[in-house]
Design a protein around this motif. Structure first.
Motif: not given
Length: 374
Positions: A117-133
């Motif tokens: 949808r072209g919507i920017h995202v900011m997540v709380e640390k860390p980026l993900a739970t796995t490197f694959a994700d």
């Protein structure tokens, strides 16, 4: 003709003055999930007594109605803002950007819904739970040309940015030799986090690990930054369950050692500190700089007989808070900060993945020395 030209000039100057004095349009922001206690920061900013106008919360996606109602009562927002799913919230409210305050494992789902949808995202640390994700999230962000940022409290510490300048810009302490980062607190249950936060924070699937991910990510982020996004040669980690009666499913103590060709980083993430801390020691060939907290520092340079205290200011950091920075970045009013960047945080995730593997096997994990596949 001269009169017409003069009038046009006056009108142009007047228009410029009006535009300069007009308030900037706030960033339209949606919130994805509210089970992370850091959500209080953005809710206080948007709905508190000293609410600021650089962001406008247009919608909230939270399936837990009880949680949403509790937070609405506390912060004074209308339940009409709350939707049961992220997709419905996006379609109904049309935000420009989304901040994710759900379990870390859900970050991938948020990007999968927002990016097309072209919507920017900011997540709380860390980026993900796995490197694959993380790699899947990176592909989506690049394909749809959105900003995908990771928010760390320590990014907004003036002391960290002043320490970076001393070490890397001014090169006042010589080539870096050792970085030691301490992060954590007495434990999430001990400090009284919400039940919703505690439930997923102590789940190895939802959070990736315990203290190893919760606080190890800070040191990985800062080390990667100080080392100019150089990936370490190897990652070694040791974890413990000092309080298995409280945290039976995850580690509560984690130490990570990163080796670089001529530098070593030691990351100490813990839910067993006697008090909360987020500080760092950076040693070079000829001096050192320590951060004590967000502003206080200790420095000793070549020729100094003793160390001396120093103070950083808010101006040393890229912004006073992450959401003001997010709004300015999306509106093209500031450049991207390296600590929040996708490039840095892809390396962070590779480090964390390797640390989890190392802790499980008891062996160091060597990272292939090649550029990450994009």
């Amino acid at each position: 003709m001269k009169f017409i030209a003069f009038s046009l000039t006056v009108l142009l100057i007047a228009a410029q003055l009006v535009n300069a004095q007009s308030p900037k349009k706030p960033l339209r922001v949606g919130i994805a999930g509210m089970a992370h206690d850091h959500v209080h920061g953005i809710l206080n900013k948007a709905f508190g007594k000293t609410a600021q106008t650089d962001i406008d919360i247009v919608g909230i996606a939270e399936p837990n109605r009880e949680l949403a109602e509790k937070l609405a009562k506390r912060h004074g927002f209308s339940m009409s803002l709350v939707y049961p799913t992220l997709a419905e919230m996006l379609d109904k409210t049309k935000p420009e950007a989304v901040t994710d305050f759900g379990p870390i494992v859900d970050h991938k789902k948020t990007v999968a819904v927002c990016a097309p949808r072209g919507i920017h995202v900011m997540v709380e640390k860390p980026l993900a739970t796995t490197f694959a994700d993380a790699k899947q999230m990176e592909v989506l962000a690049k394909k749809h040309t959105i900003q995908l940022l990771t928010n760390y409290e320590t990014t907004w510490y003036g002391s960290n940015h002043k320490a970076y300048a001393i070490a890397n810009t001014d090169k006042s302490i010589g080539d870096l030799r050792k970085i030691v980062v301490h992060d954590g607190h007495e434990g999430p249950k001990e400090i009284g986090v919400s039940k919703e936060f505690l439930n997923w924070l102590t789940d190895p699937v939802a959070n990736g690990a315990g203290a190893l991910f919760d606080f190890g990510c800070y040191g990985a982020n800062l080390s990667t930054w100080l080392m100019h996004n150089q990936r370490p040669l190897s990652v070694m980690a040791v974890t413990q369950q000092i309080k298995p009666d409280i945290y039976p499913k995850v580690d509560d103590e984690g130490t990570i050692v990163l080796t670089y060709p001529k530098t070593q980083t030691i990351i100490q993430g813990s839910w067993n500190w006697p008090f909360g801390r987020k500080d760092m020691e950076v040693y070079g060939q000829t001096g050192y700089v320590f951060t004590v907290d967000g502003t206080r520092m200790r420095i000793r340079l070549k020729g100094d007989k003793t160390e001396h205290p120093a103070e950083a200011t808010a101006a040393d950091a890229p912004a006073t808070d992450p959401f003001a920075y997010f709004a300015r970045l999306i509106h093209g009013e500031t450049k991207a900060d390296e600590l929040t960047s996708l490039e840095n945080n892809m390396i962070v995730m590779e480090i964390l993945d390797a640390a989890r593997q190392s802790a499980k096997t008891g062996k160091a994990v060597n990272l292939p020395q090649r550029a990450l596949v994009r």
